[in-house]
Enzyme design. Structure first.
Site, PDB file in Angstrom:
ATOM      1  N   GLY A  77       1.760  10.057   4.548  1.00  0.00           N
ATOM      2  CA  GLY A  77       3.637   9.608   4.026  1.00  0.00           C
ATOM      3  C   GLY A  77       4.073   8.237   4.232  1.00  0.00           C
ATOM      4  CG  LEU A  78       4.082   7.619   8.322  1.00  0.00           C
ATOM      5  CD1 LEU A  78       3.661   7.986   9.554  1.00  0.00           C
ATOM      6  CD2 LEU A  78       5.940   7.451   8.235  1.00  0.00           C
ATOM      7  CB  SER A  79       2.006   3.097   2.997  1.00  0.00           C
ATOM      8  OG  SER A  79       1.913   2.605   2.506  1.00  0.00           O
ATOM      9  CB  SER A  80      -1.819   4.686   6.477  1.00  0.00           C
ATOM     10  OG  SER A  80      -2.605   6.547   5.981  1.00  0.00           O
ATOM     11  CB  SER A  81      -3.879   3.692   2.177  1.00  0.00           C
ATOM     12  OG  SER A  81      -2.185   3.651   1.439  1.00  0.00           O
ATOM     13  CB  ALA A  82      -0.025  -0.086   2.499  1.00  0.00           C
ATOM     14  CB  ALA A  83      -0.427   0.057   7.493  1.00  0.00           C
TER      15      ALA A  83
ATOM     16  CG  ASP B 238       3.638   2.545   0.179  1.00  0.00           C
ATOM     17  OD1 ASP B 238       4.488   2.763  -0.333  1.00  0.00           O
ATOM     18  OD2 ASP B 238       2.518   2.501  -0.005  1.00  0.00           O
TER      19      ASP B 238
END
Ligand code: GLA
Length: 390
Positions: free
Chosen positions: A120-126, A168
């Site tokens: 939900g916090l967009s760890s993949s983009a981060a 994101d």
């Protein structure tokens, strides 16, 4: 010393040479809109992903994650053509996309550490952005922020196979502490709207449901296709020129066309279109509310956005819907919704800091009454807005 630095030392028996960080993001208004070129609002938060790393002159990338088991390895110029279905696919894809734009020579060894639970916090983009930042540094190249966003989105779309937009990455790249990012994903134009000194104080609460998720494999892509199908059908009903299906976006369809032909759409497509058009309007109203320092109205719109994601976009796991319901009746919460795609993960809320304690108590009590099995997994994190990686 961060855990990733300690782990780096354990694995390589020397210290990491450099550190990179990318924040997570929230999107209070503007969800499920970017893949059809809508507008979004967003903020980066003061939690995110750290990478401890050292360059590897032989061009090998070797990465471990504190959140996942398998260590991953590839060469900057020989990325496997297809994904391997593990956590590092996003990074393989990002290496490939950067290598298509810039000659890469140097790899890196590194350890990744996420500071909040996944979902939900967009760890993949981060994780992609923090990795690209490091990879650019060791190769002494300086792509523009937009190029990095594009590499990251292409890695998700083309390598991993998720039909996401650029919400994101843009939030994690462009955000500024105490500003609201207001971005048009069609033109890439954006504005950082400062928080008025007269605005009531706020903090960002993250209510983590206790259920982690992956976007690939969820109904995410199907919803995007439904929305695009509605756009295609509306264009045809209206006798508009249209091109290839995948190049058609709801953004191409004037609101009047939707109003005129909506009843001809299959019911589910109508709901997706309804979300898209109402969300577009909410983003514009939300940006105006933030500009005049009206966090009550901004919060109300975020709640509305959450409602539309549940009932029009038809997403939200039972856990997230329960959290959303609790949030709407808890004193001191200006507004909020589930964060991200909404299949699992967390809800975000903008809260009045003077209610922090009672909010944490109420939400925990109510949530665990419904999901007692998630005790120990459910968690609350109170955050502040933060700068993006740019
Ligand atoms: C995920 C995607 C984004 C966006 C949101 C929903 O985070 O990666 O592109 O579509 O879901 O708003």
């Amino acid at each position: 010393m961060l855990h990733c630095q300690e782990r780096f030392y354990e694995i390589y028996h020397r210290e990491a040479e450099s550190m990179a960080f990318c924040p997570y993001r929230i999107c209070p208004i503007g969800a499920h809109s970017d893949h059809n070129l809508g507008k979004i609002t967003g903020l980066a938060i003061d939690k995110g992903i750290h990478l401890a790393y050292r360059p590897k002159q032989n061009g090998v990338v070797e990465l471990s994650s504190l959140q996942f088991d398998k260590r991953a390895q590839w060469h900057v110029r020989e990325v496997p053509k297809t994904k391997e279905n593990d956590w590092a696919d996003y990074l393989r894809g990002a290496t490939m996309k950067l290598a298509e734009r810039y000659p890469l020579q140097v790899g890196l060894s590194g350890v990744i550490e996420g500071t909040l639970p996944i979902g939900g916090l967009s760890s993949s983009a981060a994780v992609v952005l923090v990795f690209l930042k490091a990879l650019c540094q060791v190769n002494a190249i300086q792509p523009t922020p937009l190029e990095l966003i594009q590499c990251s989105v292409e890695a998700e779309n083309q390598y991993v196979g998720v039909s996401s937009g650029k919400l994101d990455q843009s939030c994690e790249m462009y955000s500024r502490k105490n500003h609201l990012l207001y971005l048009d994903t069609k033109t890439d134009e954006y504005e950082l709207i400062p928080t008025q000194p007269s605005m009531k104080p706020y903090k960002i609460a993250i209510f983590f449901s206790g259920v982690e998720r992956t976007l690939a494999g969820s109904k995410f892509n199907m919803r995007v296709d439904e929305c695009r199908s509605a756009a295609y059908a509306l264009a045809a009903y209206a006798g508009m020129d249209y091109g290839k299906f995948h190049e058609t976006n709801m953004r191409d369809i004037p609101r009047e066309v939707y109003d005129r032909f909506r009843d001809r759409l299959p019911h589910t497509w109508q709901l997706r279109a309804e979300h898209w058009f109402t969300e577009f309007a909410r983003v514009e109203q939300g940006a105006a509310a933030w500009r005049r320092g009206d966090i009550d109205e901004f919060g109300r719109l975020s709640f509305e956005s959450g409602w539309s994601s549940i009932y029009n976009w038809e997403t939200g796991s039972p856990e997230l819907k329960t959290l959303y319901d609790i949030m709407t009746r808890t004193d001191g919460i200006y507004g909020g919704r589930f964060s991200g795609a909404g299949f699992k993960g967390c809800c975000m809320a903008l809260i009045d800091p003077s209610f922090e304690e009672s909010i944490c108590q109420t939400v925990t009590h109510e949530y665990l009454k419904t999901f007692p099995q998630l005790e120990g997994k459910f968690s609350i994190h109170i955050c502040e807005s933060a700068d993006g990686v740019m």
